[in-house]
Every structure is written in C-alpha cells, then in structure tokens.
Design an enzyme around this catalytic site. Structure first.
Site, PDB file in Angstrom:
ATOM      1  CG  ASP A 576      44.692  39.822  35.892  1.00  0.00           C
ATOM      2  OD1 ASP A 576      43.993  39.674  34.872  1.00  0.00           O
ATOM      3  OD2 ASP A 576      44.213  40.044  37.017  1.00  0.00           O
ATOM      4  CB  ILE A 577      44.579  45.186  36.671  1.00  0.00           C
ATOM      5  CG1 ILE A 577      45.384  45.851  35.535  1.00  0.00           C
ATOM      6  CG2 ILE A 577      44.210  46.219  37.726  1.00  0.00           C
ATOM      7  CD1 ILE A 577      44.622  46.915  34.790  1.00  0.00           C
ATOM      8  CD  GLU A 619      41.039  41.734  34.191  1.00  0.00           C
ATOM      9  OE1 GLU A 619      40.721  40.968  35.082  1.00  0.00           O
ATOM     10  OE2 GLU A 619      40.303  41.947  33.184  1.00  0.00           O
TER      11      GLU A 619
END
Length: 713
Positions: A576-577, A619
């Site tokens: 995950d960003i 994301e």
C-alpha cells in the site's frame, strides 16, 4: 252248590263287565293320545312356521291339486321379486316355464335317476328366467295337505357346467382331430403299452416294442436328460412336459412334445408313467422360420402392420410404435392410443389402396400419416394382400418407410445448392477423403482456388495446431451422429495459421454408407481478437494494465488447489502506498494515476515470470509469489520496498510503501489467506510504515478491523 248252568251264566256276566271297563279305558287312552297328538301337531306346526318364515332358502307352500301358491317365506319373496299378496295370487304354473309334457318328462327323469329334487326354470317378477332345483314333499298344516317346496337357484352353476361341458367337448374334438402318440411305461422306461401311431413312427408293431425300454430306442446323448426328467416327478408335481428327438423308420429325426403323468404308490414312489406325445417337427420348423421372420420384422426400422379384411389392425412392430410416438413422444404409449391411430391409417388405406391391392395383390405409393403428436410423417407405403392357396384374401400387411430424413436431406441438398455460393466456405470431400468441390468463399478465406485443392486431401489445410486425439474425436462424432462442429485452426495459403469455425456433416447413400463429407466454415479471426480483448478487459485493471481482483481471486484459487494436491508452496505480498491520499489532495488525481502506473512498472520489474501482480483496490496491490516460501517472499517484498524508496517519481519526488507478507498453508481457506496478508500489511502500517511485516500469527490475530483503521491511510 249251584247247578252247572247257573255258574256259566254268572261267569259270562262278569266277563261282560270286565270288557266294558276295558273298552272305557281304551277309549280314554285313545282320547288322551288324540289330545297329545293335537298338541304335538300344533307345536310341530308352530316350529315349522317359524323355520319356514326365517329360513334363508326360498320356500313355497303349494296346494297339490290346483298348484295354487298358498304361502311364501321372505327369502322367496326376495328371490322372485313379488309382494306376499301378489305371489299368493299366482299358480305355480305362472312361475314354472316347463309345459306339461316337459314337466312329466322331468318327473320321470328324476324318478329314474333317484333324485330327490326336480330341475325347473322359474320366471321372476322382473321377467328374468332362473334355473332352479326344487326339493318338494307333502306336509299337513291345520289338517290341510300341502306341498312344501324348497327352491335352490342353480343358474350360475348350470351355466358353469354348460361352459365346462362345452370346453370338454372342444378339448375332446381337438384331441380326436390330432394324431398323438400314447405310451405307458415303468420307471425304468420298460414299455407296457404304446399305440399304433407311435409304433408306426418307429417302423415296428406295438407287439414288437412291448417289453423294450423306451430309453434304449433313443440316442445315447438324450439318456441323461430323460432320466433327470423322470426323477423330477413328485406327488405335488405329477405332470411334466418334455421335448426330444425321435428317429422315425426312415432315420429322420422328429421333434416330439411329451406330456407325462406319473402314478405313485402309498409311499409316494412312482410305479408307472403315461405319456402323450405330439409330433412338433413342423411346428419347430415353423417356429424357427417365424422366429427369423419376427426378428427381421421386429428389428425393421420401417412400420410393419397387419389388418384383417375389414381393415382392423391386429399387429404392429416396435418401429410402428416409435413412428406413432413421434420424435418428442414416448415409445411407452398407451395401447389404445396406438391402436386408434393405426385404425385411422388402415381405414384410409381401405378406401384409397385396398381396391388396387385386391386386383393386383399389392399397392405402392407415397403419402403422409399423422402420429400421436399430431405431426404429419411422410412415408413410402406398400400394401400387400395375402391369400389362401384357393385365392381368398385372409389379411393385409403394410410396410411404411419413414421419409422424414430423406425429405430433410433432399431439402438440405436444395439448400446446399442455394447456399453454395454464400459467404460461408464450403468444401465437399468424398468417402476416399479427396476434395471434389469448393465454392468461392472457400477461396476467399483460405487463399486456395479450386484448381489448387480439387483432387487433393483436406490435410492440405492442416496447421499442426491439433494433435491426433483431436482428429480422432472428429471421426468418432461423425461415425456416431454424422455431424461435428467446432473450432479448427488451418494453414492459409500464405502460411498464416488462423482459426475457423467449422461444421462437418456426412451424406449417406441408400445403403447407409457415407458418400460425402460436407465442410462448412467461416473465418473467426476477428471474433477471436475481440474475445481476447474482452477477456483482457474483464480480468485486468484499466489504469495499470495489471490483474484486477477478479483475476487475482481465480489465480489464488488455482494456487490453493495446487497446494492441496501437490503441496506446491506460494506466498502473498500485499502493499500500500503510504499517505497516498495526500498525493491526490496536493497534486491531483491525474498525478496520482501516474504514480500508480509508475509503481506498477517498478513492481513488475522485480518479479519473476511465474509471479503475478494485480491491483487489489485503490492504492493497494497484491503480489502472488508462486513456488515461494515465507523467507523468499520477505526477500522479494524488501527488494520492492527498497527500489520504490530509492526511485524518484515525476511530479512528487519520492514516496514509500508498506508491505505485508504471508505464506499460505493447506489448512487455510481463501478468506483466511486474504485476512492473513491483510493483517500483515496492517501491522506494517501501525509500526511506522515504509517497512515489511509478516503475518503476526493466525489469520484471526488482529482484533481491530484494519479497513476502518486510520493506520491504513
């Protein structure tokens, strides 16, 4: 002393007194007897009246001289159907149907046969006549002589006896009209008696055969069968049948059917046998011929039916039932339904075909019949008139050949001729697998003109994309159903390999042998391209081009099956960003989309060919690392993290990602596997981001819902 004369006179007077007294006594006794008799008579009449009234058998009291009916009990009233007042107005002659002559004859016959009853016919009130046996006897009632008659209804018994007598007479005539062999023999088959027909069969006289063993006159091979047959008799089964071959005087073998009867002593041991035999050689031959004919008729695909001279059907074969049922009907039709439809067919033949069949012995033509599904079936019909040697017609038979397939084939040929010049490619191949004809569409699709392919094998078009099993399946389908349809990859004249959608149908001759194969096909390259595009769109993320969640789920399921079956390990990496929302808020969603694409490129370059990456949502990305244990997956995740951290992203500079890693085990479900790697990502976020964490225990380790946690932002 008195004189002698006086003594005698005195004695006589004393005797007279004694006699008178005796007479008085006798008169008194007689009067008493009469009184007792009257009492007894009165009591007897009361008992009789009670028995007469309540007896279940019909009873009548009749005045013997006039024949007037005086009384009838309730059973008689019920039997005759009269009221009491009505029946007491009748004379017995009103009920008895015999005239005077017949009545006297029956009385005489009963006397001669010493019968205690008479056989009459009585008419009931309804007019029905019933056979009765009447038991009559005189009786005194109230000083009046009457005839007491008890009536037994024997109508059903008389009818049964008449039917039995008729059956016996019929059986007697049957036996007398058929020559039979009769013999009697001991348990060791020593002949005690045999009649002339049997002796004539053997070519000897009865006297010459008596005393010989019957079994010795038969082939040795049959001895055991006969011995076993005779051993099977018991008092419970004293009659048994047997068939065997007997050599006649000319040495020819004759089939004889024996009906054997065993006789037993008190101990149940057979003492003798009596046999009645019938020469069934001709019947056996006829049965064999009939069996062969029946097998042909029963197996015939054509409707075969027979009817009498009034066109009433009495036979039809299984194909007839099937034709009546129709393509959608059940072959287990009710007999009456089939018979009704056949009757309609025969009545049509009676008016339209029988006249010609009677004049020429047969008729042929084509027409339509209607089956039980109310569908018309085209048929070719033959009607035959069967005659005796004297020329009298005994019955008719018809053969109906279903022309449905032939008509359909003719229509198909016409359609083929019409459609031969359409946009579908057509190739006609003969039974030797040589191309005979192609149309213009064939040339447009394959690049081969008629001169290039006619006279050559269809193998010219094979691309090498299909194995031998593929062609064997086509051959099997054609042999069973005469049809095959499917996708076929061929080689274009230019050398290009391209897909076709092809159907192959067989055309057969009248003997059912394949004459031609008709190949009809069209180019499906554009369709295949469209299918691939649709498939790709259905399983890939439109922004990043990676797998979407649907495809990832399918790949996960496959990997879990491989793990279950072959113990093939695999791990999941979810990333995950970090603080991606800020990027969208500060730089806009277009920049955010570019970041997602760039991140996808970075991840993809770190993966092996066997690994898969997909956009899990927003994301988040998921990596499926096949053939990888936890240690390898952790190494891969750390490499991805470090590469992302070291790579500048256009427009925003640097960014970091958090990663969760979980190795999937055999006891996990798909949901548990997803939860395990999701928990790992949650812990990576909670412990500061920009790090790799493995799943902290089981899939249920986290008590907080990670999807609602601020740590995921």
């Amino acid at each position: 002393m008195s004189p002698p004369g006086k003594k005698e006179e005195h004695g006589q007077r004393a005797g007279d007194v004694t006699d008178a007294h005796r007479i008085q006594q006798l008169q008194a006794e007689l009067e008493h007897t009469r009184h007792e008799r009257d009492l007894w008579q009165q009591e007897a009449e009361q008992i009789f009246a009670e028995m007469f009234r309540h007896n279940t058998a019909p009873k009548l009291l009749i005045e013997p001289d006039s024949g007037q009916i005086v009384d009838a009990n309730d059973s008689a009233l019920a039997f005759y159907g009269y009221s009491r007042s009505a029946i007491e107005q009748l004379n017995i002659r009103d009920i008895n149907l015999l005239d005077e002559a017949a009545l006297q004859q029956e009385l005489h016959l009963a006397h001669r046969e010493e019968r205690r009853f008479f056989r009459f016919q009585h008419r009931l009130a309804s007019g029905e006549c019933r056979d009765v046996e009447v038991y009559s006897g005189p009786i005194m009632l109230g000083g009046r002589p009457l005839l007491h008659s008890i009536i037994h209804d024997v109508t059903e018994r008389t009818r049964a006896e008449a039917e039995l007598a008729a059956k016996k007479e019929e059986y007697r005539d049957l036996v007398e009209q058929h020559p039979q062999f009769v013999m009697r023999f001991l348990p060791d088959t020593t002949l005690l008696f045999l009649n002339s027909p049997l002796a004539n069969l053997l070519g000897k006289t009865p006297q010459a055969l008596m005393g010989q063993r019957w079994i010795d006159l038969l082939p040795t091979l049959e001895h055991k069968a006969i011995t076993d047959h005779l051993a099977g008799f018991t008092e419970e089964t004293p009659i048994r049948a047997f068939e065997n071959l007997v050599a006649d005087s000319q040495g020819e073998k004759r089939w004889v059917h024996w009906t054997n009867r065993a006789f037993f002593d008190e101990c149940g041991t057979p003492t003798a046998f009596q046999s009645v035999g019938i020469d069934i050689t001709q019947r056996r031959q006829l049965e064999q011929e009939h069996r062969r004919l029946s097998e042909i008729i029963e197996a015939s695909p054509d409707l075969i039916s027979m009817a009498d001279t009034e066109a009433r059907p009495f036979y039809y074969n299984p194909a007839g039932r099937k034709m009546m049922a129709g393509a959608q009907g059940s072959i287990f039709l009710d007999e009456h339904i089939v018979h009704k439809h056949l009757t309609d067919i025969w009545q049509h033949l009676r008016h339209n075909a029988m006249p010609q069949a009677l004049s020429k012995d047969y008729w042929q033509g084509e027409g339509n019949i209607r089956n039980t599904q109310d569908k018309e079936v085209p048929v070719r019909q033959t009607l035959i008139a069967h005659r005796t040697p004297q020329g009298a017609v005994t019955h008719f038979s018809t053969i109906m050949h279903d022309l449905t397939n032939q008509k359909a084939l003719e229509a198909e040929h016409r359609l083929m001729a019409t459609t031969f010049h359409t946009g579908q490619g057509v190739m006609i191949v003969n039974r030797e697998r040589v191309i005979e004809r192609v149309n213009d569409a064939f040339t447009a699709i394959t690049g081969y003109g008629p001169a290039d392919v006619v006279g050559r094998s269809p193998q010219l078009l094979q691309s090498g994309q299909h194995d031998e099993t593929f062609y064997q399946r086509i051959e099997f389908s054609l042999s069973i159903s005469g049809y095959w349809e499917g996708e076929y990859w061929y080689r274009h004249r230019s050398g290009e390999i391209a897909p076709l959608w092809q159907s192959i149908a067989t055309l057969k001759d009248a003997q059912g042998e394949i004459e031609h194969f008709v190949h009809i096909f069209h180019d499906i390259r554009q369709q295949k391209t469209l299918e691939k595009e649709l498939q790709h769109l259905a399983e890939h993320d439109h922004l990043t081009g990676t797998c979407n969640r649907t495809r990832l789920y399918r790949l996960l399921s496959q990997s879990m099956k491989e793990l279950e079956r072959h113990d093939t390990p695999f791990s999941l990496v979810m990333l995950d960003i970090d603080r991606f929302k800020r990027i969208n808020d500060n730089f806009g969603h277009d920049v955010g989309d570019q970041v997602l694409k760039a991140l996808t490129d970075i991840i993809t370059r770190q993966l092996r060919e066997s690994d898969e990456v997909g956009r899990w949502g927003g994301e988040e990305f998921m990596v499926l690392a096949s053939h990888t244990h936890l240690e390898g997956a952790l190494t891969l995740a750390e490499r991805i993290r470090g590469t992302v951290e070291a790579t500048p992203f256009e427009g925003i500079g640097g960014l970091t990602i958090s990663l969760g890693v979980a190795e999937i085990h055999r006891d996990m479900t798909l949901a548990q596997a997803e939860k395990a790697v999701d928990n790992a990502l949650y812990h990576a976020k909670r412990r500061g981001r920009n790090r790799v964490e493995e799943a902290p225990g089981g899939a249920e380790d986290s008590t907080e819902d990670p999807f609602n946690s601020a740590w995921r932002k």
